[in-house]
Design an enzyme around this catalytic site. Sequence first.
Site, short mmCIF file in Angstrom:
data_model
loop_
_atom_site.label_atom_id
_atom_site.label_comp_id
_atom_site.label_asym_id
_atom_site.label_seq_id
_atom_site.Cartn_x
_atom_site.Cartn_y
_atom_site.Cartn_z
N THR A 1 0.82 -1.21 0.00
CA THR A 1 0.00 0.00 0.00
C THR A 1 0.86 1.26 0.00
O THR A 1 1.99 1.25 0.49
CB THR A 1 -0.89 0.00 1.26
OG1 THR A 1 -1.45 1.30 1.45
CG2 THR A 1 -0.09 -0.31 2.52
N ASP A 2 0.29 2.36 -0.48
CA ASP A 2 0.99 3.65 -0.42
C ASP A 2 1.04 4.20 1.01
O ASP A 2 1.78 5.14 1.29
CB ASP A 2 0.34 4.67 -1.37
CG ASP A 2 -1.10 5.01 -1.01
OD1 ASP A 2 -1.69 4.33 -0.15
OD2 ASP A 2 -1.65 5.96 -1.60
N GLU A 3 0.24 3.59 1.91
CA GLU A 3 0.17 4.13 3.27
C GLU A 3 1.49 3.97 4.02
O GLU A 3 1.72 4.64 5.03
CB GLU A 3 -1.00 3.50 4.04
CG GLU A 3 -2.31 3.75 3.30
CD GLU A 3 -3.58 3.37 4.06
OE1 GLU A 3 -3.54 3.36 5.30
OE2 GLU A 3 -4.59 3.11 3.40
N TYR B 1 -1.82 -0.44 10.93
CA TYR B 1 -1.93 -1.12 9.63
C TYR B 1 -0.73 -0.80 8.74
O TYR B 1 -0.04 -1.69 8.24
CB TYR B 1 -3.23 -0.72 8.92
CG TYR B 1 -3.25 -1.06 7.43
CD1 TYR B 1 -3.21 -2.38 7.00
CD2 TYR B 1 -3.29 -0.05 6.46
CE1 TYR B 1 -3.22 -2.70 5.64
CE2 TYR B 1 -3.30 -0.35 5.10
CZ TYR B 1 -3.25 -1.69 4.70
OH TYR B 1 -3.25 -1.99 3.36
N LYS C 1 2.34 -3.16 7.31
CA LYS C 1 2.63 -3.34 5.87
C LYS C 1 4.07 -2.90 5.57
O LYS C 1 4.76 -3.51 4.77
CB LYS C 1 1.63 -2.56 5.00
CG LYS C 1 0.21 -3.10 4.99
CD LYS C 1 0.07 -4.51 4.44
CE LYS C 1 0.28 -4.60 2.95
NZ LYS C 1 -0.04 -5.96 2.43
P1 NAD Z 1 -9.34 -7.55 2.15
O1 NAD Z 1 -9.35 -7.27 3.62
O2 NAD Z 1 -10.56 -7.31 1.35
O3 NAD Z 1 -8.94 -9.09 1.91
C1 NAD Z 1 -7.92 -9.71 2.61
C2 NAD Z 1 -8.04 -11.23 2.36
O4 NAD Z 1 -6.98 -11.88 3.07
C3 NAD Z 1 -9.35 -11.83 2.86
O5 NAD Z 1 -9.87 -12.72 1.90
C4 NAD Z 1 -8.93 -12.57 4.12
O6 NAD Z 1 -9.75 -13.72 4.39
C5 NAD Z 1 -7.51 -12.98 3.77
N1 NAD Z 1 -6.70 -13.20 4.98
C6 NAD Z 1 -6.56 -12.37 6.05
N2 NAD Z 1 -5.74 -12.92 6.95
C7 NAD Z 1 -5.32 -14.09 6.43
C8 NAD Z 1 -4.43 -15.10 6.88
N3 NAD Z 1 -3.82 -15.00 8.07
N4 NAD Z 1 -4.21 -16.18 6.10
C9 NAD Z 1 -4.82 -16.29 4.89
N5 NAD Z 1 -5.68 -15.37 4.42
C10 NAD Z 1 -5.92 -14.28 5.18
O7 NAD Z 1 -8.10 -6.75 1.60
P2 NAD Z 1 -7.91 -6.01 0.19
O8 NAD Z 1 -8.45 -4.66 0.30
O9 NAD Z 1 -8.36 -6.91 -0.88
O10 NAD Z 1 -6.31 -5.89 0.17
C11 NAD Z 1 -5.52 -6.93 -0.39
C12 NAD Z 1 -4.06 -6.53 -0.28
O11 NAD Z 1 -3.85 -5.32 -0.99
C13 NAD Z 1 -3.60 -6.27 1.15
O12 NAD Z 1 -2.28 -6.77 1.29
C14 NAD Z 1 -3.62 -4.76 1.28
O13 NAD Z 1 -2.65 -4.31 2.22
C15 NAD Z 1 -3.26 -4.34 -0.14
N6 NAD Z 1 -3.78 -3.02 -0.57
C16 NAD Z 1 -5.11 -2.72 -0.40
C17 NAD Z 1 -5.58 -1.48 -0.87
C18 NAD Z 1 -7.04 -1.11 -0.76
O14 NAD Z 1 -7.42 0.02 -1.11
N7 NAD Z 1 -7.94 -2.01 -0.33
C19 NAD Z 1 -4.71 -0.58 -1.48
C20 NAD Z 1 -3.36 -0.94 -1.62
C21 NAD Z 1 -2.92 -2.17 -1.17
P1 TYD Z 2 -10.76 3.82 4.34
O1 TYD Z 2 -11.72 3.39 3.28
O2 TYD Z 2 -10.85 3.18 5.68
O3 TYD Z 2 -9.30 3.67 3.72
P2 TYD Z 2 -7.86 4.18 4.31
O4 TYD Z 2 -8.02 4.56 5.72
O5 TYD Z 2 -7.02 2.96 4.15
O6 TYD Z 2 -7.45 5.31 3.42
O7 TYD Z 2 -10.91 5.38 4.54
C1 TYD Z 2 -10.77 6.29 3.47
C2 TYD Z 2 -10.90 7.69 4.02
O8 TYD Z 2 -12.23 7.88 4.49
C3 TYD Z 2 -10.01 7.95 5.22
O9 TYD Z 2 -9.57 9.30 5.15
C4 TYD Z 2 -10.91 7.75 6.41
C5 TYD Z 2 -12.26 8.20 5.89
N1 TYD Z 2 -13.45 7.50 6.44
C6 TYD Z 2 -14.56 8.25 6.85
O10 TYD Z 2 -14.55 9.49 6.80
N2 TYD Z 2 -15.65 7.57 7.30
C7 TYD Z 2 -15.70 6.21 7.38
O11 TYD Z 2 -16.73 5.64 7.85
C8 TYD Z 2 -14.55 5.46 6.95
C9 TYD Z 2 -14.55 3.96 7.02
C10 TYD Z 2 -13.46 6.16 6.47
#
Ligand code: NAD
Ligand code: TYD
Length: 357
Positions: free
Chosen positions: A138-140, A163, A167
């Site tokens: 992630t970019d975070e 988080y 990461k």
């Molecule tokens: P998500 O929470 O939707 O899915 C995570 C998946 O991992 C789930 O299916 C869960 O069951 C599985 N999981 C969790 N713990 C586990 C374990 N111990 N063993 C096996 N499986 C396990 O997450 P996402 O949003 O799809 O993110 C996927 C990846 O991409 C993550 O590594 C996250 O850090 C990264 N990422 C997410 C975003 C975003 O905007 N969602 C952006 C950049 C990077």
């Molecule tokens: P989120 O979807 O949790 O992603 P991330 O924290 O990984 O960026 O949140 C996106 C943005 O929205 C973040 O600035 C937090 C804000 N947010 C709200 O304002 N209300 C909400 O209920 C949630 C879940 C997030």
Amino acid sequence: MKHILVTGGAGFIGSHVVRLFVNKYPNYKILNLDKLTYAGNLANLKDIEKNSNYEFVKGDICDAKLVQKLFSKHTFDAVIHLAAESHVDRSISNPMEFVVTNIIGTVTLLNAAKHHWQNIIAGEGNNGRSNLFYHVSTDEVYGSLGETGFFTEQTKYDPHSPYSASKAGSDHFVRAYHDTFQLPVVISNCSNNYGSYHFPEKLIPLAINNIKNNKPVPVYGKGENIRDWLFVEDHAKAIDVIFHKGKTGDTYNIGGINEWKNIDLIRLLCKIMDKKLGRLDGESAKLITFVKDRAGHDLRYAIDSSKLQKELGWKPSLQFEEGLAKTVDWYLANEEWLKNVTSGDYQKYYEGQYAKR
Ligand code: NAD
Ligand code: TYD
């Protein structure tokens, strides 16, 4: 023939990656290892679950015995590692779960790959590699930006939430296994994703679900925080490009060039939902409720993805308004999915979270 272990394939982004690879590469075999936590759902993969090049194993990436057994049985050529605890708010209430899955789980996978690939000589396959450990991040990890500037691949890590700290730790371990043990790795750091199959605890799907059900839409603080939103299918396509053409040992930033203040995004979403639900203009916006800010809330994320664009030719395909409208359509058409994932513990957890604010 490539045999790929995908972790976390039942989650939001993982399910899009699995679907893309299973459909686009019928000669690859994809094994999806997922623990099916609250965020994982096999319904996300219903359309491809019977494909002959797809297999699912329920299990934990921290289970070293299981991971070693899978490597021995399947002799994977590559790993695409997405499994993670992914929600910042949950990491604030329970940091240890993030340390365990995101750091220990990643190192467990790295150990298995190191053990099973040590005798294999690179030279064929992906871009001159016979094996690849692709870590999805992630970019975070870069922390928070002020009003100007972008995260590049050279930006120093400065994570603020449990988080992003977990990461960042996993990214460092992946690089350490490359530098110390010559494990062939690649890392991508992506901005916020949105789209179908997104669990409704993150901002966009939560807001869609609440607007639909006439519930308050919680906006943290003054809604002035900025995120750079990317359509999830564009992220999956970037992963495909980096997996096949990325340089071993390199990092690639992936982003939408699409910055939105949370409050502006929610207002746009309310407008779209008014139209789709046949409500009067402005009706859904009445649900917007400003609540207590998130602790340590990063102000702004914005990605410079020019390396990926220039070197590997990827670019985002969808305009945000179009992607958001498509996403709303998906949620309205998939009521059953939404009902299933918001049954059981979801109400208890969500209402507890909301009450705290
Ligand atoms: P998500 O929470 O939707 O899915 C995570 C998946 O991992 C789930 O299916 C869960 O069951 C599985 N999981 C969790 N713990 C586990 C374990 N111990 N063993 C096996 N499986 C396990 O997450 P996402 O949003 O799809 O993110 C996927 C990846 O991409 C993550 O590594 C996250 O850090 C990264 N990422 C997410 C975003 C975003 O905007 N969602 C952006 C950049 C990077
Ligand atoms: P989120 O979807 O949790 O992603 P991330 O924290 O990984 O960026 O949140 C996106 C943005 O929205 C973040 O600035 C937090 C804000 N947010 C709200 O304002 N209300 C909400 O209920 C949630 C879940 C997030």
